[in-house]
Motif scaffolding. Structure first.
Motif, PDB file in Angstrom:
ATOM      1  N   ALA A 129       0.835  -1.208   0.000  1.00 49.05           N
ATOM      2  CA  ALA A 129       0.000   0.000   0.000  1.00 49.05           C
ATOM      3  C   ALA A 129       0.870   1.257   0.000  1.00 49.05           C
ATOM      4  CB  ALA A 129      -0.920  -0.013   1.214  1.00 49.05           C
ATOM      5  N   ASP A 130       1.913   1.268   0.801  1.00 46.26           N
ATOM      6  CA  ASP A 130       2.800   2.431   0.837  1.00 46.26           C
ATOM      7  C   ASP A 130       3.554   2.580  -0.474  1.00 46.26           C
ATOM      8  OD1 ASP A 130       2.032   3.052   3.395  1.00 46.26           O
ATOM      9  OD2 ASP A 130       3.689   1.966   4.354  1.00 46.26           O
ATOM     10  N   ARG A 131       3.936   1.451  -1.086  1.00 46.81           N
ATOM     11  CA  ARG A 131       4.633   1.514  -2.369  1.00 46.81           C
ATOM     12  C   ARG A 131       3.723   2.139  -3.436  1.00 46.81           C
ATOM     13  NH1 ARG A 131       9.026  -1.422  -4.053  1.00 46.81           N
ATOM     14  NH2 ARG A 131       8.788  -2.742  -2.193  1.00 46.81           N
ATOM     15  N   ALA A 132       2.452   1.737  -3.429  1.00 54.59           N
ATOM     16  CA  ALA A 132       1.516   2.307  -4.407  1.00 54.59           C
ATOM     17  C   ALA A 132       1.344   3.809  -4.186  1.00 54.59           C
ATOM     18  CB  ALA A 132       0.171   1.589  -4.317  1.00 54.59           C
ATOM     19  N   GLN A 133       1.311   4.236  -2.907  1.00 53.50           N
ATOM     20  CA  GLN A 133       1.161   5.659  -2.631  1.00 53.50           C
ATOM     21  C   GLN A 133       2.408   6.432  -3.054  1.00 53.50           C
ATOM     22  OE1 GLN A 133      -0.162   6.450   1.317  1.00 53.50           O
ATOM     23  NE2 GLN A 133      -0.239   8.676   1.038  1.00 53.50           N
ATOM     24  N   LEU A 134       3.586   5.833  -2.852  1.00 52.59           N
ATOM     25  CA  LEU A 134       4.819   6.491  -3.288  1.00 52.59           C
ATOM     26  C   LEU A 134       4.847   6.649  -4.804  1.00 52.59           C
ATOM     27  CD1 LEU A 134       7.530   4.793  -1.022  1.00 52.59           C
ATOM     28  CD2 LEU A 134       6.881   7.208  -1.016  1.00 52.59           C
ATOM     29  N   GLU A 135       4.432   5.614  -5.518  1.00 54.75           N
ATOM     30  CA  GLU A 135       4.417   5.701  -6.978  1.00 54.75           C
ATOM     31  C   GLU A 135       3.425   6.758  -7.448  1.00 54.75           C
ATOM     32  OE1 GLU A 135       3.559   1.764  -8.170  1.00 54.75           O
ATOM     33  OE2 GLU A 135       5.587   0.981  -7.771  1.00 54.75           O
ATOM     34  N   ALA A 136       2.311   6.910  -6.722  1.00 50.57           N
ATOM     35  CA  ALA A 136       1.347   7.958  -7.090  1.00 50.57           C
ATOM     36  C   ALA A 136       1.963   9.343  -6.876  1.00 50.57           C
ATOM     37  CB  ALA A 136       0.071   7.799  -6.271  1.00 50.57           C
ATOM     38  N   HIS A 137       2.686   9.499  -5.775  1.00 52.26           N
ATOM     39  CA  HIS A 137       3.372  10.783  -5.533  1.00 52.26           C
ATOM     40  C   HIS A 137       4.392  11.069  -6.628  1.00 52.26           C
ATOM     41  CE1 HIS A 137       1.365  11.382  -1.840  1.00 52.26           C
ATOM     42  NE2 HIS A 137       2.100  10.568  -1.077  1.00 52.26           N
TER      43      HIS A 137
ATOM     44  N   ARG B 124      12.612  18.976  -8.424  1.00 54.71           N
ATOM     45  CA  ARG B 124      11.160  18.787  -8.412  1.00 54.71           C
ATOM     46  C   ARG B 124      10.691  18.129  -7.113  1.00 54.71           C
ATOM     47  NH1 ARG B 124       8.445  17.427 -14.234  1.00 54.71           N
ATOM     48  NH2 ARG B 124       9.569  18.979 -15.499  1.00 54.71           N
ATOM     49  N   ILE B 125      11.414  17.098  -6.670  1.00 56.84           N
ATOM     50  CA  ILE B 125      11.026  16.434  -5.412  1.00 56.84           C
ATOM     51  C   ILE B 125      11.191  17.401  -4.244  1.00 56.84           C
ATOM     52  CG2 ILE B 125      11.582  14.571  -3.825  1.00 56.84           C
ATOM     53  CD1 ILE B 125      12.364  12.855  -6.186  1.00 56.84           C
ATOM     54  N   SER B 126      12.302  18.123  -4.204  1.00 53.73           N
ATOM     55  CA  SER B 126      12.539  19.066  -3.108  1.00 53.73           C
ATOM     56  C   SER B 126      11.478  20.153  -3.089  1.00 53.73           C
ATOM     57  CB  SER B 126      13.930  19.684  -3.242  1.00 53.73           C
ATOM     58  OG  SER B 126      14.937  18.700  -3.182  1.00 53.73           O
ATOM     59  N   GLY B 127      11.150  20.692  -4.259  1.00 54.93           N
ATOM     60  CA  GLY B 127      10.125  21.728  -4.320  1.00 54.93           C
ATOM     61  C   GLY B 127       8.765  21.228  -3.859  1.00 54.93           C
ATOM     62  N   TRP B 128       8.399  19.981  -4.238  1.00 55.08           N
ATOM     63  CA  TRP B 128       7.111  19.427  -3.809  1.00 55.08           C
ATOM     64  C   TRP B 128       7.064  19.253  -2.301  1.00 55.08           C
ATOM     65  CZ3 TRP B 128       5.554  14.755  -1.550  1.00 55.08           C
ATOM     66  CH2 TRP B 128       4.180  14.502  -1.595  1.00 55.08           C
TER      67      TRP B 128
ATOM     68  N   TRP C 160       3.584  10.812   6.707  1.00 56.86           N
ATOM     69  CA  TRP C 160       3.902  12.244   6.817  1.00 56.86           C
ATOM     70  C   TRP C 160       3.825  12.932   5.459  1.00 56.86           C
ATOM     71  CZ3 TRP C 160       8.144  15.189   4.986  1.00 56.86           C
ATOM     72  CH2 TRP C 160       8.224  16.481   5.524  1.00 56.86           C
ATOM     73  N   MET C 161       4.302  12.240   4.392  1.00 57.10           N
ATOM     74  CA  MET C 161       4.234  12.831   3.056  1.00 57.10           C
ATOM     75  C   MET C 161       2.793  13.076   2.634  1.00 57.10           C
ATOM     76  SD  MET C 161       7.130  11.130   0.601  1.00 57.10           S
ATOM     77  CE  MET C 161       7.295   9.537   1.397  1.00 57.10           C
ATOM     78  N   GLY C 162       1.889  12.223   3.034  1.00 59.19           N
ATOM     79  CA  GLY C 162       0.492  12.373   2.648  1.00 59.19           C
ATOM     80  C   GLY C 162      -0.254  13.394   3.472  1.00 59.19           C
TER      81      GLY C 162
END
Length: 365
Positions: free
Chosen positions: A29-37, A55-59, A83-85
């Motif tokens: 589930a976390d892997r799928a959420q990371l890929e969506a991010h 791009r990652i840093s700015g997001w 935390w990212m979500g």
């Protein structure tokens, strides 16, 4: 360039993912959420590492603030993914860890780096000072095109290489510290350099510094004396007219008058003036205690002058009055010379001093 890692990356089909810094260690589930991010941040087209890092840093900076006391969201799964979500603020470890997870999910080797960022150059002890408050965590992203690791700090510059840093004297000038904290730190540095770690090399450096300072001082004094002598010679060789003669005699006469005044009125007049001025700066309680001590002392002198001897004095004042007077004198001395926290109550002491002085005068009269 990291040639060893670049060689492993070229043979990545036969190299474990853990060696390539690509492991995620999260559930499905976390892997799928990371890929969506990752799709939301980078899109569907492949990008080079030099574009992925900013791009990652700015997001991350756009969705999270900075705090030293973060609040992690509750729930199951990896804390970094949770935390990212969210929209919670975080510290440098959360930013760096999230960057690594997102970069690895995008297929780029990434790793966390911890150390110190910042510091100041102490202008007094000539040393670079790094404090616990300078502790920091950032990330490194491997760039397959250059075969090197790019530094990526989500809380600072998105990506960079050591060549982009300010170096040399410019870096020292930008971080020069002349504050009072730097002064105190320089004393601690001196203690460790010259006392705790005073080895043979430090002894040689200290002796060399003392020798150079002594030589420089001697040269400066010699140059000053030579300059004064040259000025006096130039003044003496200049043409003499009536005005110069009168000015010279006036200067000599003034010096003679000053010497005569000093010899006539004594050289300690300034000490007497300073003592007289210092008395006005006493605390009012100390000044009042000194006045009562002076009155009691003068009363004692008059009593001894009138009394015919010890026997007559004892007859004039009983033992009780004498004990009370001695006690009052001790309390007054405590008020005059003792620390304020040890003072007895001043009004009561002054009242007893008045009573003791009256009893003393009756005994004398």
């Amino acid at each position: 360039r990291d040639f060893d890692f670049a060689r492993r990356w070229e043979n990545r089909t036969r190299t474990p993912r853990s060696v390539l810094s690509l492991d995620l260690h999260v559930n499905d589930a976390d892997r799928a959420q990371l890929e969506a991010h990752v799709r939301r941040i980078l899109g569907e087209e492949p990008l080079p590492a030099t574009e992925v890092a900013p791009r990652i840093s700015g997001w991350l900076r756009q969705n999270h603030g900075y705090t030293l006391s973060p609040r992690l969201p509750a729930g199951d799964g990896d804390p970094l993914v949770l935390w990212m979500g969210s929209r919670e603020a975080g510290h440098c470890e959360l930013f760096a860890g999230s960057f690594v997870l997102l970069a690895r999910a995008a297929g780029f080797p990434a790793r966390i780096v911890t150390g110190f960022k910042g510091g100041t150059w102490n202008a007094y002890s000539n040393n670079f000072t790094i404090r616990n408050s300078d502790a920091h965590a950032w990330a490194e992203l491997f760039d397959p095109q250059s075969g090197s690791w790019l530094r990526a700090d989500p809380l600072g510059a998105p990506a960079g290489t050591p060549a982009e840093d300010v170096k040399g004297q410019a870096a020292i000038t930008a971080r020069l510290d002349r504050s009072w904290t730097a002064r105190l730190d320089s004393l601690r540095v001196f203690w460790y350099r010259r006392i705790v770690s005073f080895d043979q090399q430090s002894q040689v450096e200290t002796l060399r510094a003392v020798k150079e300072a002594t030589q420089n001082s001697g040269k400066r004094i010699q140059a000053a004396v030579e300059e004064m002598l040259a000025g006096f010679k130039a003044w003496a060789r200049a043409p003499w007219n009536m005005r110069r003669i009168l000015n010279s005699f006036g200067l000599i006469f003034g010096l003679v008058v000053l010497v005569w005044l000093a010899r006539s009125f004594g050289g300690d007049w300034w000490r007497r003036l300073w003592r007289r001025r210092g008395a006005h700066h006493l605390h009012p309680v100390r000044r009042e205690a000194a006045r009562w001590l002076r009155q009691i002392s003068e009363g004692e002198f008059r009593l001894h002058s009138v009394a015919a001897g010890p026997a007559k004095e004892a007859g004039r004042m009983g033992s009780t009055e004498r004990e009370m007077l001695d006690r009052v004198v001790g309390e007054l001395q405590q008020l005059r010379f003792g620390r304020r926290e040890t003072w007895p109550a001043p009004p009561a002491v002054f009242r007893r001093a008045r009573q003791a002085l009256r009893a003393r005068r009756k005994a004398a009269g």
